[in-house]
Design a protein around this motif. Structure first.
Motif, PDB file in Angstrom:
ATOM      1  N   GLU A  80     -10.242 -11.415   1.426  1.00 45.36           N
ATOM      2  CA  GLU A  80      -9.303 -10.349   1.082  1.00 45.36           C
ATOM      3  C   GLU A  80      -9.377  -9.992  -0.401  1.00 45.36           C
ATOM      4  N   GLU A  84     -10.423  -6.516  -2.012  1.00 52.67           N
ATOM      5  CA  GLU A  84      -9.566  -5.826  -2.975  1.00 52.67           C
ATOM      6  C   GLU A  84     -10.384  -5.356  -4.176  1.00 52.67           C
ATOM      7  N   ASP A  88     -11.277  -1.976  -0.904  1.00 54.67           N
ATOM      8  CA  ASP A  88     -11.112  -1.782   0.538  1.00 54.67           C
ATOM      9  C   ASP A  88      -9.653  -1.928   0.986  1.00 54.67           C
ATOM     10  N   HIS A  89      -8.874  -2.771   0.289  1.00 60.49           N
ATOM     11  CA  HIS A  89      -7.466  -3.002   0.616  1.00 60.49           C
ATOM     12  C   HIS A  89      -7.279  -3.365   2.085  1.00 60.49           C
ATOM     13  N   VAL A  90      -8.130  -4.228   2.595  1.00 61.96           N
ATOM     14  CA  VAL A  90      -7.990  -4.680   3.976  1.00 61.96           C
ATOM     15  C   VAL A  90      -7.508  -6.121   3.974  1.00 61.96           C
ATOM     16  N   ARG A  92      -4.839  -9.305   5.885  1.00 63.84           N
ATOM     17  CA  ARG A  92      -3.719  -9.692   6.729  1.00 63.84           C
ATOM     18  C   ARG A  92      -2.687 -10.387   5.858  1.00 63.84           C
ATOM     19  N   ARG A 114       3.469  -0.880   2.676  1.00 59.17           N
ATOM     20  CA  ARG A 114       2.560  -0.121   3.529  1.00 59.17           C
ATOM     21  C   ARG A 114       1.988   1.095   2.804  1.00 59.17           C
ATOM     22  N   PRO A 118      -2.034   0.200   3.097  1.00 56.95           N
ATOM     23  CA  PRO A 118      -1.871   0.670   4.479  1.00 56.95           C
ATOM     24  C   PRO A 118      -2.796   0.010   5.489  1.00 56.95           C
ATOM     25  N   ASN A 119      -3.854  -0.645   5.038  1.00 56.65           N
ATOM     26  CA  ASN A 119      -4.813  -1.238   5.968  1.00 56.65           C
ATOM     27  C   ASN A 119      -4.594  -2.729   6.212  1.00 56.65           C
ATOM     28  N   VAL A 120      -3.528  -3.280   5.619  1.00 56.63           N
ATOM     29  CA  VAL A 120      -3.246  -4.704   5.796  1.00 56.63           C
ATOM     30  C   VAL A 120      -2.379  -4.896   7.036  1.00 56.63           C
ATOM     31  N   GLN A 121      -2.799  -5.827   7.887  1.00 53.71           N
ATOM     32  CA  GLN A 121      -2.047  -6.142   9.104  1.00 53.71           C
ATOM     33  C   GLN A 121      -0.954  -7.156   8.776  1.00 53.71           C
TER      34      GLN A 121
END
Length: 317
Positions: A80, A84, A88-90, A92, A114, A118-121
């Motif tokens: 992650e 970052e 990518d800001h992906v 969890r 969010r 916005p892409n984080v679960q």
């Protein structure tokens, strides 16, 4: 040990069977079974016992499982952080939140979060001690916003205080005990409480023993959910013991009556808790920044709802 072996071990623990673990990982059952046999051979110890009811972990398996969760959690956070850096800001975010904080501050904080990520679960657990501590220790959750207890020793956990607050005894409006003014009048009622084996003595001391009250164990019923506890108080004629800020939530609106007792109970603290020496990922840092921002904003608000809420709180941050 290899990463795919640890992943197989955790998958079996999470799903309860090799078949389900294989489905989760997108592998064949034979591939997962072979991976686990190789791991047991390398360690020269049995890790799993397969029986008719499913999979049971041995003592060695349980010990390795705890380490596996920590290792995989750190690898996930490393991925992650690198994502970052790439922009990518992906990822969890897994957190535990005590119920009254969830109802009062977290929705706004998550809306801000969010917008920024916005892409984080998200994965959110109810922040009761029995749920939170094992997951913090295993690295399953990134951080917790929960009451600080003696079960969270400083050598194991880091803690950042947010609030101090009082607790109170509640009943439904119209309950036969509604006019009670002392704990001595309440010894013959049933209680809905939340506790673990570790926290039970402190809870009973705060609520009963320090006030010279002995109560029969059959009167004490453990609810492992704030919603269950409130339902038992509202619909099963039980008494409850809860944080006073819970009274400001919709779940307690309109039907809760606080008993005007002469006894006073220990002040509690809600803190941000994380494993000591763990490296928080960017999603966790972002969420906590959003949460602190919401708290500071509402602490300065002239809104009557916020003023009532902060009238029940001492801000510690």
């Amino acid at each position: 040990m290899k990463v795919h072996q640890l992943e197989a071990l955790v998958a079996v623990a999470d799903t309860g069977s090799i078949r389900a673990a294989a489905r989760l990982a997108g592998l064949s059952q034979s591939a997962v079974s072979k991976t686990l046999r190789e791991l047991e051979t390398q360690q020269k110890l049995p890790l799993l016992v397969r029986n008719a009811s499913g999979i049971v972990f041995t003592a060695a398996g349980d010990k390795l499982l705890s380490h596996a969760r920590l290792v995989l959690g750190q690898l996930r956070r490393a991925d992650e952080e690198l994502a970052e850096l790439r922009g990518d800001h992906v990822g969890r975010l897994s957190i535990a939140v005590t119920p009254w904080i969830m109802h009062t501050f977290v929705p706004q904080a998550l809306m801000r979060f969010r917008e920024r990520m916005p892409n984080v679960q998200l994965e959110i657990f109810e922040g009761l001690t029995a749920v939170t501590l094992p997951r913090l220790r295993e690295g399953v959750i990134d951080c917790a916003v929960v009451p600080h207890t003696t079960a969270m020793p400083a050598q194991e956990f880091e803690s950042e205080p947010l609030f101090a607050y009082d607790t109170c005894v509640i009943v439904r409006r119209g309950h036969p005990a509604s006019h009670a003014t002392s704990m001595a009048e309440l010894r013959d009622y049933d209680w809905a409480l939340n506790f673990t084996v570790a926290t039970r003595p402190a809870l009973l001391n705060d609520l009963f023993w320090q006030h010279g009250i002995d109560i029969e164990p059959r009167r004490l019923h453990c609810a492992h959910s704030a919603a269950f506890l409130l339902d038992l108080v509202r619909h099963a004629e039980m008494l409850g013991f809860c944080p006073r800020p819970m009274l400001a939530t919709e779940a307690a609106g309109g039907w809760v009556h606080v008993l005007p007792l002469v006894e006073r109970f220990q002040t509690s603290n809600v803190s941000i808790v994380s494993r000591r020496n763990s490296v928080p990922g960017a999603p966790a840092e972002c969420f906590l920044d959003c949460l602190r921002g919401v708290i500071r904003q509402r602490a300065r608000s002239a809104n009557p709802v916020d003023r009532d809420l902060f009238g029940m709180l001492d801000l510690l941050m």
